[in-house]
Design a protein around this motif. Structure first.
Motif, PDB file in Angstrom:
ATOM      1  N   ALA A  99       0.836  -1.201   0.000  1.00  0.00           N
ATOM      2  CA  ALA A  99       0.000   0.000   0.000  1.00  0.00           C
ATOM      3  C   ALA A  99       0.871   1.252   0.000  1.00  0.00           C
ATOM      4  N   PRO A 100       0.325   2.382  -0.454  1.00  0.00           N
ATOM      5  CA  PRO A 100       1.079   3.643  -0.410  1.00  0.00           C
ATOM      6  C   PRO A 100       1.461   4.018   1.022  1.00  0.00           C
ATOM      7  N   THR A 101       2.490   4.843   1.158  1.00  0.00           N
ATOM      8  CA  THR A 101       2.994   5.223   2.477  1.00  0.00           C
ATOM      9  C   THR A 101       1.923   5.941   3.289  1.00  0.00           C
ATOM     10  N   TRP A 102       1.120   6.781   2.633  1.00  0.00           N
ATOM     11  CA  TRP A 102       0.116   7.530   3.394  1.00  0.00           C
ATOM     12  C   TRP A 102      -0.932   6.605   3.988  1.00  0.00           C
ATOM     13  N   GLN A 103      -1.279   5.516   3.278  1.00  0.00           N
ATOM     14  CA  GLN A 103      -2.239   4.566   3.836  1.00  0.00           C
ATOM     15  C   GLN A 103      -1.649   3.840   5.042  1.00  0.00           C
ATOM     16  N   LYS A 104      -0.381   3.460   4.936  1.00  0.00           N
ATOM     17  CA  LYS A 104       0.269   2.819   6.078  1.00  0.00           C
ATOM     18  C   LYS A 104       0.297   3.756   7.276  1.00  0.00           C
ATOM     19  N   SER A 105       0.586   5.030   7.025  1.00  0.00           N
ATOM     20  CA  SER A 105       0.649   6.000   8.131  1.00  0.00           C
ATOM     21  C   SER A 105      -0.706   6.150   8.798  1.00  0.00           C
ATOM     22  N   VAL A 106      -1.773   6.184   7.992  1.00  0.00           N
ATOM     23  CA  VAL A 106      -3.113   6.357   8.554  1.00  0.00           C
ATOM     24  C   VAL A 106      -3.507   5.155   9.402  1.00  0.00           C
ATOM     25  N   THR A 107      -3.327   3.949   8.870  1.00  0.00           N
ATOM     26  CA  THR A 107      -3.758   2.752   9.604  1.00  0.00           C
ATOM     27  C   THR A 107      -2.880   2.503  10.829  1.00  0.00           C
ATOM     28  N   LEU A 108      -1.562   2.733  10.720  1.00  0.00           N
ATOM     29  CA  LEU A 108      -0.702   2.571  11.891  1.00  0.00           C
ATOM     30  C   LEU A 108      -1.021   3.629  12.946  1.00  0.00           C
ATOM     31  N   GLY A 109      -1.303   4.846  12.497  1.00  0.00           N
ATOM     32  CA  GLY A 109      -1.677   5.888  13.456  1.00  0.00           C
ATOM     33  C   GLY A 109      -2.961   5.551  14.171  1.00  0.00           C
ATOM     34  N   ALA A 110      -3.950   5.025  13.435  1.00  0.00           N
ATOM     35  CA  ALA A 110      -5.210   4.636  14.063  1.00  0.00           C
ATOM     36  C   ALA A 110      -4.999   3.506  15.069  1.00  0.00           C
ATOM     37  N   GLN A 111      -4.142   2.540  14.719  1.00  0.00           N
ATOM     38  CA  GLN A 111      -3.891   1.444  15.652  1.00  0.00           C
ATOM     39  C   GLN A 111      -3.146   1.946  16.893  1.00  0.00           C
ATOM     40  N   ALA A 112      -2.231   2.883  16.714  1.00  0.00           N
ATOM     41  CA  ALA A 112      -1.505   3.435  17.859  1.00  0.00           C
ATOM     42  C   ALA A 112      -2.456   4.170  18.813  1.00  0.00           C
ATOM     43  N   LEU A 113      -3.387   4.955  18.262  1.00  0.00           N
ATOM     44  CA  LEU A 113      -4.360   5.650  19.112  1.00  0.00           C
ATOM     45  C   LEU A 113      -5.242   4.656  19.856  1.00  0.00           C
ATOM     46  N   LEU A 114      -5.714   3.611  19.146  1.00  0.00           N
ATOM     47  CA  LEU A 114      -6.554   2.606  19.792  1.00  0.00           C
ATOM     48  C   LEU A 114      -5.784   1.790  20.820  1.00  0.00           C
ATOM     49  N   THR A 115      -4.459   1.775  20.709  1.00  0.00           N
ATOM     50  CA  THR A 115      -3.641   1.036  21.667  1.00  0.00           C
ATOM     51  C   THR A 115      -3.356   1.857  22.917  1.00  0.00           C
ATOM     52  N   TYR A 116      -2.998   3.121  22.750  1.00  0.00           N
ATOM     53  CA  TYR A 116      -2.510   3.909  23.885  1.00  0.00           C
ATOM     54  C   TYR A 116      -3.613   4.705  24.596  1.00  0.00           C
ATOM     55  N   LEU A 117      -4.629   5.188  23.894  1.00  0.00           N
ATOM     56  CA  LEU A 117      -5.659   5.991  24.568  1.00  0.00           C
ATOM     57  C   LEU A 117      -6.422   5.191  25.626  1.00  0.00           C
ATOM     58  N   PRO A 118      -6.835   3.942  25.351  1.00  0.00           N
ATOM     59  CA  PRO A 118      -7.571   3.208  26.406  1.00  0.00           C
ATOM     60  C   PRO A 118      -6.735   2.902  27.644  1.00  0.00           C
ATOM     61  N   ILE A 119      -5.403   3.008  27.546  1.00  0.00           N
ATOM     62  CA  ILE A 119      -4.577   2.724  28.718  1.00  0.00           C
ATOM     63  C   ILE A 119      -4.913   3.695  29.846  1.00  0.00           C
ATOM     64  N   ALA A 120      -5.327   4.926  29.496  1.00  0.00           N
ATOM     65  CA  ALA A 120      -5.681   5.899  30.537  1.00  0.00           C
ATOM     66  C   ALA A 120      -6.843   5.403  31.386  1.00  0.00           C
ATOM     67  N   ALA A 121      -7.734   4.599  30.787  1.00  0.00           N
ATOM     68  CA  ALA A 121      -8.896   4.107  31.535  1.00  0.00           C
ATOM     69  C   ALA A 121      -8.677   2.722  32.104  1.00  0.00           C
ATOM     70  N   PHE A 122      -7.954   1.882  31.370  1.00  0.00           N
ATOM     71  CA  PHE A 122      -7.855   0.482  31.774  1.00  0.00           C
ATOM     72  C   PHE A 122      -6.467   0.108  32.304  1.00  0.00           C
ATOM     73  N   GLN A 123      -5.520   1.013  32.252  1.00  0.00           N
ATOM     74  CA  GLN A 123      -4.158   0.811  32.753  1.00  0.00           C
ATOM     75  C   GLN A 123      -3.540  -0.487  32.211  1.00  0.00           C
ATOM     76  N   SER A 124      -2.982  -1.257  33.076  1.00  0.00           N
ATOM     77  CA  SER A 124      -2.209  -2.434  32.643  1.00  0.00           C
ATOM     78  C   SER A 124      -3.075  -3.507  31.996  1.00  0.00           C
ATOM     79  N   GLN A 125      -4.396  -3.515  32.320  1.00  0.00           N
ATOM     80  CA  GLN A 125      -5.253  -4.544  31.731  1.00  0.00           C
ATOM     81  C   GLN A 125      -5.317  -4.433  30.196  1.00  0.00           C
ATOM     82  N   TRP A 126      -5.046  -3.254  29.659  1.00  0.00           N
ATOM     83  CA  TRP A 126      -5.097  -3.037  28.216  1.00  0.00           C
ATOM     84  C   TRP A 126      -3.727  -3.252  27.555  1.00  0.00           C
ATOM     85  N   GLY A 127      -2.714  -3.461  28.359  1.00  0.00           N
ATOM     86  CA  GLY A 127      -1.360  -3.507  27.817  1.00  0.00           C
ATOM     87  C   GLY A 127      -1.121  -4.613  26.802  1.00  0.00           C
ATOM     88  N   ALA A 128      -1.895  -5.735  26.881  1.00  0.00           N
ATOM     89  CA  ALA A 128      -1.673  -6.842  25.942  1.00  0.00           C
ATOM     90  C   ALA A 128      -1.939  -6.435  24.506  1.00  0.00           C
TER      91      ALA A 128
END
Length: 413
Positions: free
Chosen positions: A90-119
């Motif tokens: 895929a083009p670089t911009w598509q990779k950046s968008v999907t990786l950015g979305a996955q990073a947000l979905l990974t790190y933002l819930p940690i504020a609410a669920f702490q270590s339980q979300w770390g997996a």
């Protein structure tokens, strides 16, 4: 017996025939492409279940649980996308968008669920390895693992918990990366085997066409020539015409046998026998033959190839020239066999441009290359034509033929 693509035959030991026919088989424990993808999906679901179990062990509101399940579903879908070969193309911009979305979905819930979300961070680590190039991928992968030391420290958990979360994140990333690559490699292997099968079919078609050209071109030319001779002899020399008819019948029977042997793939020729047949045929065509023959022992494969060269040379002589004299030389010197056929009566300006002019010389070049030989032709301004073929008298044993290897591997598929 088994045949090689150049037309020669060789003995097959008992029990070896089936191995040649089947060719190398895929190891029984190698998964099919669909199964490899299923294994990857089940592994991803297994890691998701770890996070679900962690969240179930702590009291959360219905809204937070719904949000967490939605986030896990989105991460799962993004991971399936990142694990597909299309994502890496895929083009670089598509990779950046999907990786950015996955990073947000990974790190933002940690504020609410702490270590339980770390997996869930293990998925992000695997995606970074899959989509980023070279050192950048491994640097980002390590950064994600180290970042998982922070939630347990913030929750004031023991250091072993922080180490466990970091280590499990890195391990999950490697597993996701390895299974994704395995699924892709299994697909590539499957596609390669299909392509090898297609190549094997193509090689067999070329062998069949080449053998038919070499065998029937010569035989049909001989039948045509002798039939014309019989037509002239019947009114004045009926007894000699009967003798020529007997020869035509013999050639016809041999042609039928040749077709059957080509279809079964078992065929061998003898240069010495072809030399005798060529002299007889040329004499019947009122072509004076001058032959020089000094041959010793020749390997069967080389013998067949040179016999095919002689057949094609005589066929071309009868079709494309009005020769009066033909010189045939077959000599063996210093481990090398040289076959030379030259004739007069060739129109220097002649070029056969018909769509069915054949590919005899191309076939011969292919055959000679298979036995480490070479073919050369020379046209003279005085209407002469010379064809020369050289090949080693004996081949080195144990050197596989490329075409045979492709055919053996593809015939099993």
């Amino acid at each position: 017996m088994r045949s090689r693509d150049d037309g020669s035959t060789e003995n097959v030991r008992p029990g070896e025939k089936d191995e040649v026919t089947r060719g190398p088989t895929t190891p029984p424990d190698l998964p099919a492409p669909q199964l490899a993808r299923v294994i990857l999906t089940i592994a991803l679901l297994g890691y998701l279940s770890v996070t679900i179990i962690n969240l179930a062990g702590v009291d959360h509101s219905a809204f937070s649980l719904t949000a967490s399940l939605t986030g896990m579903l989105l991460i799962f879908l993004l991971q399936l996308r990142h694990s597909s070969p299309r994502a890496r193309r895929a083009p670089t911009w598509q990779k950046s968008v999907t990786l950015g979305a996955q990073a947000l979905l990974t790190y933002l819930p940690i504020a609410a669920f702490q270590s339980q979300w770390g997996a869930m961070a293990g998925f992000l680590a695997g995606s970074l390895l899959l989509l980023l190039p070279g050192r950048r991928a491994w640097f980002a992968y390590g950064a994600v693992g180290i970042s998982m030391l922070i939630p347990p420290i913030v929750d004031r958990l023991p250091l072993r918990e922080a180490f466990y979360l970091c280590q499990s994140t890195l391990l999950t990333g490697l597993v996701v990366y390895g299974l994704s690559r395995m699924a892709e490699l299994v697909r590539a292997l499957h596609d390669t085997r299909v392509e090898l099968t297609r190549m094997a079919v193509t090689q067999e078609r070329l062998r069949f066409a080449r053998d038919l050209h070499d065998l029937l071109g010569y035989s049909l030319s001989a039948i045509t020539l002798k039939s014309e001779l019989i037509h002239r002899l019947v009114p004045t020399h009926p007894r000699r015409a009967m003798d020529e008819i007997s020869e035509v019948l013999a050639i016809s029977r041999q042609s039928l046998a040749d077709v059957r042997t080509v279809a079964s793939g078992l065929r061998g020729l003898s240069l010495e026998q072809e030399l005798g047949s060529a002299q007889s045929l040329l004499s019947a065509a009122d072509v004076r033959v001058r032959a020089t023959i000094r041959l010793g022992k020749i390997s069967q494969q080389v013998d067949t190839v040179l016999a095919a060269v002689l057949r094609e040379a005589i066929t071309n002589l009868l079709r494309h020239s009005r020769a009066c004299v033909c010189d045939i030389e077959a000599v063996q010197e210093g481990g090398l066999v040289r076959l030379s056929v030259s004739n007069d009566g060739v129109d220097p300006a002649y070029r056969d441009s018909s769509p069915h002019s054949g590919s005899g010389l191309g076939n011969l070049e292919t055959r000679l290359r298979a036995v480490s030989g070479r073919l050369s032709v020379a046209r003279g301004a005085d209407g002469t034509f010379q064809l020369t073929a050289e090949a080693p008298a004996h081949l080195i044993r144990g050197v596989p033929d490329v075409d045979d290897d492709i055919y053996a591997r593809g015939s099993a598929a």
